[in-house]
Motif scaffolding. Structure first.
Motif, PDB file in Angstrom:
ATOM      1  N   PHE A 165       0.849  -1.189   0.000  1.00 15.42           N
ATOM      2  CA  PHE A 165       0.000   0.000   0.000  1.00 15.42           C
ATOM      3  C   PHE A 165       0.882   1.234   0.000  1.00 15.42           C
ATOM      4  O   PHE A 165       1.669   1.446   0.930  1.00 15.42           O
ATOM      5  N   GLN A 166       0.745   2.048  -1.024  1.00 17.14           N
ATOM      6  CA  GLN A 166       1.604   3.215  -1.181  1.00 17.14           C
ATOM      7  C   GLN A 166       0.743   4.484  -1.158  1.00 17.14           C
ATOM      8  O   GLN A 166       0.015   4.769  -2.113  1.00 17.14           O
ATOM      9  N   VAL A 167       0.858   5.207  -0.048  1.00 17.79           N
ATOM     10  CA  VAL A 167       0.154   6.471   0.142  1.00 17.79           C
ATOM     11  C   VAL A 167       1.121   7.426   0.827  1.00 17.79           C
ATOM     12  O   VAL A 167       1.817   7.027   1.763  1.00 17.79           O
ATOM     13  N   PRO A 168       1.219   8.675   0.392  1.00 16.24           N
ATOM     14  CA  PRO A 168       2.129   9.611   1.081  1.00 16.24           C
ATOM     15  C   PRO A 168       1.680   9.856   2.510  1.00 16.24           C
ATOM     16  O   PRO A 168       0.495   9.749   2.829  1.00 16.24           O
ATOM     17  N   GLN A 169       2.638  10.195   3.376  1.00 20.32           N
ATOM     18  CA  GLN A 169       2.287  10.500   4.762  1.00 20.32           C
ATOM     19  C   GLN A 169       1.632  11.860   4.892  1.00 20.32           C
ATOM     20  O   GLN A 169       0.789  12.062   5.763  1.00 20.32           O
ATOM     21  N   GLU A 170       1.996  12.805   4.027  1.00 14.24           N
ATOM     22  CA  GLU A 170       1.386  14.123   4.069  1.00 14.24           C
ATOM     23  C   GLU A 170       1.389  14.765   2.696  1.00 14.24           C
ATOM     24  O   GLU A 170       2.252  14.478   1.857  1.00 14.24           O
ATOM     25  N   VAL A 171       0.389  15.607   2.457  1.00 16.67           N
ATOM     26  CA  VAL A 171       0.260  16.346   1.203  1.00 16.67           C
ATOM     27  C   VAL A 171      -0.224  17.753   1.543  1.00 16.67           C
ATOM     28  O   VAL A 171      -0.740  18.004   2.634  1.00 16.67           O
ATOM     29  N   MET A 173      -2.719  21.110   0.972  1.00 16.15           N
ATOM     30  CA  MET A 173      -4.134  21.306   0.700  1.00 16.15           C
ATOM     31  C   MET A 173      -4.386  21.404  -0.804  1.00 16.15           C
ATOM     32  O   MET A 173      -3.688  22.140  -1.512  1.00 16.15           O
ATOM     33  N   GLY A 174      -5.354  20.649  -1.300  1.00 16.12           N
ATOM     34  CA  GLY A 174      -5.709  20.674  -2.709  1.00 16.12           C
ATOM     35  C   GLY A 174      -4.767  19.918  -3.628  1.00 16.12           C
ATOM     36  O   GLY A 174      -5.022  19.820  -4.832  1.00 16.12           O
ATOM     37  N   GLN A 175      -3.705  19.347  -3.099  1.00 15.19           N
ATOM     38  CA  GLN A 175      -2.707  18.660  -3.927  1.00 15.19           C
ATOM     39  C   GLN A 175      -3.203  17.280  -4.351  1.00 15.19           C
ATOM     40  O   GLN A 175      -3.857  16.573  -3.598  1.00 15.19           O
ATOM     41  N   GLU A 176      -2.878  16.876  -5.581  1.00 11.19           N
ATOM     42  CA  GLU A 176      -3.174  15.528  -6.032  1.00 11.19           C
ATOM     43  C   GLU A 176      -2.116  14.566  -5.511  1.00 11.19           C
ATOM     44  O   GLU A 176      -0.951  14.937  -5.331  1.00 11.19           O
ATOM     45  N   TYR A 177      -2.534  13.328  -5.253  1.00 13.19           N
ATOM     46  CA  TYR A 177      -1.596  12.328  -4.751  1.00 13.19           C
ATOM     47  C   TYR A 177      -2.029  10.951  -5.262  1.00 13.19           C
ATOM     48  O   TYR A 177      -3.204  10.711  -5.571  1.00 13.19           O
ATOM     49  N   ALA A 178      -1.078  10.043  -5.340  1.00 12.15           N
ATOM     50  CA  ALA A 178      -1.340   8.707  -5.855  1.00 12.15           C
ATOM     51  C   ALA A 178      -1.686   7.752  -4.717  1.00 12.15           C
ATOM     52  O   ALA A 178      -1.105   7.810  -3.637  1.00 12.15           O
ATOM     53  N   VAL A 179      -2.641   6.874  -4.986  1.00  5.99           N
ATOM     54  CA  VAL A 179      -3.003   5.789  -4.078  1.00  5.99           C
ATOM     55  C   VAL A 179      -2.816   4.479  -4.843  1.00  5.99           C
ATOM     56  O   VAL A 179      -3.541   4.207  -5.800  1.00  5.99           O
ATOM     57  N   ASP A 180      -1.831   3.686  -4.444  1.00  7.02           N
ATOM     58  CA  ASP A 180      -1.539   2.420  -5.114  1.00  7.02           C
ATOM     59  C   ASP A 180      -1.632   1.285  -4.103  1.00  7.02           C
ATOM     60  O   ASP A 180      -0.952   1.304  -3.070  1.00  7.02           O
ATOM     61  N   ALA A 181      -2.462   0.312  -4.390  1.00  5.82           N
ATOM     62  CA  ALA A 181      -2.558  -0.910  -3.586  1.00  5.82           C
ATOM     63  C   ALA A 181      -2.262  -2.064  -4.526  1.00  5.82           C
ATOM     64  O   ALA A 181      -3.108  -2.467  -5.332  1.00  5.82           O
ATOM     65  N   VAL A 250      -6.386  -2.579   4.095  1.00  3.83           N
ATOM     66  CA  VAL A 250      -5.274  -1.778   4.602  1.00  3.83           C
ATOM     67  C   VAL A 250      -5.724  -0.334   4.776  1.00  3.83           C
ATOM     68  O   VAL A 250      -6.540   0.176   4.007  1.00  3.83           O
ATOM     69  N   THR A 251      -5.192   0.308   5.802  1.00  3.30           N
ATOM     70  CA  THR A 251      -5.524   1.702   6.090  1.00  3.30           C
ATOM     71  C   THR A 251      -4.254   2.442   6.483  1.00  3.30           C
ATOM     72  O   THR A 251      -3.422   1.917   7.211  1.00  3.30           O
ATOM     73  N   GLN A 252      -4.119   3.660   5.982  1.00  2.00           N
ATOM     74  CA  GLN A 252      -2.963   4.485   6.329  1.00  2.00           C
ATOM     75  C   GLN A 252      -3.427   5.915   6.548  1.00  2.00           C
ATOM     76  O   GLN A 252      -4.352   6.394   5.909  1.00  2.00           O
ATOM     77  N   ARG A 253      -2.751   6.595   7.463  1.00  2.00           N
ATOM     78  CA  ARG A 253      -3.103   7.974   7.786  1.00  2.00           C
ATOM     79  C   ARG A 253      -2.396   8.925   6.843  1.00  2.00           C
ATOM     80  O   ARG A 253      -1.201   8.807   6.587  1.00  2.00           O
ATOM     81  N   LEU A 254      -3.154   9.890   6.323  1.00  2.00           N
ATOM     82  CA  LEU A 254      -2.639  10.923   5.422  1.00  2.00           C
ATOM     83  C   LEU A 254      -2.893  12.278   6.064  1.00  2.00           C
ATOM     84  O   LEU A 254      -4.042  12.613   6.394  1.00  2.00           O
ATOM     85  N   ARG A 255      -1.862  13.064   6.210  1.00  2.00           N
ATOM     86  CA  ARG A 255      -1.980  14.383   6.844  1.00  2.00           C
ATOM     87  C   ARG A 255      -1.994  15.482   5.782  1.00  2.00           C
ATOM     88  O   ARG A 255      -1.153  15.496   4.889  1.00  2.00           O
ATOM     89  N   VAL A 256      -2.962  16.383   5.883  1.00  2.00           N
ATOM     90  CA  VAL A 256      -3.069  17.515   4.965  1.00  2.00           C
ATOM     91  C   VAL A 256      -2.483  18.744   5.654  1.00  2.00           C
ATOM     92  O   VAL A 256      -2.921  19.125   6.738  1.00  2.00           O
ATOM     93  N   ILE A 257      -1.470  19.336   5.018  1.00  2.00           N
ATOM     94  CA  ILE A 257      -0.754  20.470   5.619  1.00  2.00           C
ATOM     95  C   ILE A 257      -0.886  21.685   4.717  1.00  2.00           C
ATOM     96  O   ILE A 257      -1.369  21.606   3.592  1.00  2.00           O
ATOM     97  N   LYS A 258      -0.420  22.831   5.207  1.00  2.00           N
ATOM     98  CA  LYS A 258      -0.441  24.045   4.399  1.00  2.00           C
ATOM     99  C   LYS A 258       0.587  23.953   3.298  1.00  2.00           C
ATOM    100  O   LYS A 258       1.674  23.407   3.506  1.00  2.00           O
TER     101      LYS A 258
END
Length: 258
Positions: A165-171, A173-181, A250-258
């Motif tokens: 499971f590939q998810v970034p730890q933080e992104v 606001m408004g940013q695109e990100y990839a989710v790969d399982a 699978v579950t992972q936490r993603l943090r949204v930052i400024k």
């Protein structure tokens, strides 16, 4: 399949001994130099959690406890009890990463690993969770906590898919990100179904039940592009994959930052 196990399994994760960060000029110390009061506290909380003694665990928390997910003393106790009602066998193991003393506030950072099983309709689910947290301890009580990272895996069946499971730890606001399982085993002629969802972390989300809309997957996994909300905070990104041999969630936490 409801998503409650998906989010309420993180649940208890949110609880213990994971230490906690405070601002200040004090330098973080290594685990080897930690005073006995720190190691004793972590060991006692682990022991109480392994007994599933909710009153004993909550005895280590201040009545004014707060955490980064919006839980307080009362709601934490409710979430913890609901989690333990689902899992008959659980094992908690906490490792201290660092600590520091700022006046009356003791700060620790820890990693807690949780393994367990639960039986539903004569089917056994296996849980593996890893949570890194920080919290503030004052007068021997945990008064504040922040969850830094979190990964959870729930499996069912004799041969559940092995999922990377590939998810970034933080992104931002408004940013695109990839989710790969990605399923590691070859599918051959097997059918793979699954889905991925994102949900903001909140006290209500710990007990929400939603229907997962599974879909047939033409490839060996889930490959999606998500977009972070324009709101600061944490989100749970989850994926469930099902094949003939079993199910992996699978579950992972993603943090949204400024």
């Amino acid at each position: 399949m409801g998503t409650q196990p998906l989010f309420s399994l993180l649940l208890g994760l949110v609880l213990w001994v994971t230490g906690v960060g405070t601002s200040g000029s004090a330098k973080a110390e290594t685990p080897e130099t930690a005073p006995a009061t720190v190691t004793n506290l972590l060991n006692q909380v682990d022991a109480a959690a392994n007994r599933q003694d909710v009153d004993a665990v909550m005895g280590f928390y201040s009545s004014n406890f707060t955490n980064s997910d919006g839980l307080d003393y009362k709601t934490l106790k409710q979430v913890l009890q609901a989690f333990w009602n689902q899992y008959s066998r659980l094992n908690y193991r906490t490792q201290l990463q660092s600590w520091q003393q700022n006046g009356e506030i003791l700060t620790t950072t820890t990693v807690t690993e949780i393994t367990g099983t639960k039986t539903l309709n004569n089917r056994e689910f296996k849980l593996v969770s890893t949570i890194t947290s920080q919290q503030e301890i004052q007068d021997g009580k945990i008064v504040q906590q922040e969850i830094l990272t979190e990964k959870n895996k729930l499996t069912l069946g004799n041969q559940p898919p092995t999922v990377v499971f590939q998810v970034p730890q933080e992104v931002k606001m408004g940013q695109e990100y990839a989710v790969d399982a990605i399923v590691q085993e070859p599918l051959n002629e097997e059918i793979l179904i699954g889905t991925a969802i994102t949900q903001p972390v909140s006290p209500k989300a710990y007990t929400n039940e939603e229907l997962l809309q599974l879909e047939f997957l033409p490839s060996g996994g889930i490959f999606k592009v998500g977009q972070a909300p324009n709101v600061l905070g944490d989100n749970w990104v989850s994926a469930v994959l099902m094949r003939q041999g079993g199910v992996t969630l699978v579950t992972q936490r993603l943090r949204v930052i400024k």
